[in-house]
Design an enzyme around this catalytic site. Sequence first.
Site, PDB file in Angstrom:
ATOM      1  N   ASN A   9       0.875  -1.179   0.000  1.00  0.00           N
ATOM      2  CA  ASN A   9       0.000   0.000   0.000  1.00  0.00           C
ATOM      3  C   ASN A   9       0.910   1.225   0.000  1.00  0.00           C
ATOM      4  OD1 ASN A   9      -1.827   2.021   0.448  1.00  0.00           O
ATOM      5  ND2 ASN A   9      -2.228   1.477   2.590  1.00  0.00           N
ATOM      6  N   LYS A  11       0.086   4.292  -0.370  1.00  0.00           N
ATOM      7  CA  LYS A  11      -0.560   5.505   0.160  1.00  0.00           C
ATOM      8  C   LYS A  11      -0.304   6.673  -0.797  1.00  0.00           C
ATOM      9  CE  LYS A  11       0.158   3.549   4.698  1.00  0.00           C
ATOM     10  NZ  LYS A  11       0.116   3.748   6.133  1.00  0.00           N
ATOM     11  N   HIS A  95      -9.412   1.049   4.895  1.00  0.00           N
ATOM     12  CA  HIS A  95      -8.136   1.276   5.586  1.00  0.00           C
ATOM     13  C   HIS A  95      -8.361   2.245   6.749  1.00  0.00           C
ATOM     14  CE1 HIS A  95      -4.056   2.593   6.387  1.00  0.00           C
ATOM     15  NE2 HIS A  95      -3.660   1.485   5.792  1.00  0.00           N
ATOM     16  N   GLU A  97      -6.760   4.695   7.809  1.00  0.00           N
ATOM     17  CA  GLU A  97      -6.577   6.125   7.484  1.00  0.00           C
ATOM     18  C   GLU A  97      -7.825   6.685   6.815  1.00  0.00           C
ATOM     19  OE1 GLU A  97      -2.822   5.709   5.454  1.00  0.00           O
ATOM     20  OE2 GLU A  97      -1.906   5.168   7.363  1.00  0.00           O
ATOM     21  N   GLU A 167      -5.299  -4.909  10.764  1.00  0.00           N
ATOM     22  CA  GLU A 167      -4.310  -3.860  10.931  1.00  0.00           C
ATOM     23  C   GLU A 167      -4.601  -3.085  12.218  1.00  0.00           C
ATOM     24  OE1 GLU A 167      -2.404  -2.862   6.890  1.00  0.00           O
ATOM     25  OE2 GLU A 167      -4.060  -1.510   7.201  1.00  0.00           O
ATOM     26  N   GLY A 173       2.425   2.445  10.793  1.00  0.00           N
ATOM     27  CA  GLY A 173       3.340   3.565  10.610  1.00  0.00           C
ATOM     28  C   GLY A 173       4.000   4.028  11.894  1.00  0.00           C
ATOM     29  N   SER A 213       3.485  -1.980  10.498  1.00  0.00           N
ATOM     30  CA  SER A 213       4.941  -1.968  10.655  1.00  0.00           C
ATOM     31  C   SER A 213       5.584  -3.314  10.315  1.00  0.00           C
ATOM     32  CB  SER A 213       5.328  -1.500  12.060  1.00  0.00           C
ATOM     33  OG  SER A 213       4.838  -0.183  12.277  1.00  0.00           O
TER      34      SER A 213
END
Length: 252
Positions: A9, A11, A95, A97, A167, A173, A213
Amino acid sequence: MVHPMIAANWKMHKTIPEAVDFARALKAEFPETADRDIVLAPPYTALSAVAAVLKDSPIHLGAQNVHWEEKGAFTGEISAAMLADAGCRYVIVGHSERRTLFGETNETVNRKLRSVLDHNLLPILCIGETLEEREEERTFSVIEEQVKEALNNMSASDIRRFTFAYEPVWAIGTGKTATAGQAQEVHAFIRKLLGDAYGGESAAAIAILYGGSVKADNIASLMAEADINGALVGGASLDAAVFGSIVRYDRQ
Ligand code: PEP
């Protein structure tokens, strides 16, 4: 045995030339990938260019998001039909985010999933708890609600086309990976939820990826767990050599 998948991904990273260079390098490194699926999810602007590079390659193209409507006055949005037209096979949906920064809910995730399936694309459905939810010991109830609401009105044949990505938001991240044991516990729970709703045979055949991560040095221990069937990789997927070594997790 579930076919493993390693998905990148990217992003909001990479220009078209950078994306093309990466895709060319990966294609040269993995001319055939019979024993695992590799997916690249570039930003929308690079989809067509990467699709052209990946033509005649077993590496699949994915999108990072989708809108549920077919077409119309939805400025800035992209439909599943457009993603299929651009050469995508997979679409990442839900996701964290998108959920935290752009207001996605389980209900809009459900609508997106329906549209993805209706266009013969394959969803990668992301679910995961925040740090606060984990500390309040609500991980399993949050996961259950996300899975059940996202899968509202999905049939057993729909479910067979899904990949799930667990996730934990606190691991994305941040450099903090869930331990293999922590991830396995939640993966087993997700598989049980799917088994209860759609039958054990369907649940056993579904790939459940871990994301948060993932790096070259922790992928092998995650993949050693019974219910972890692959990884959705953010930061460590931006460098072709690093991502290549994650894809080769069992051949370091
Ligand atoms: C992600 O964004 O899906 C992700 C897992 O990111 P990272 O690998 O950077 O934690």
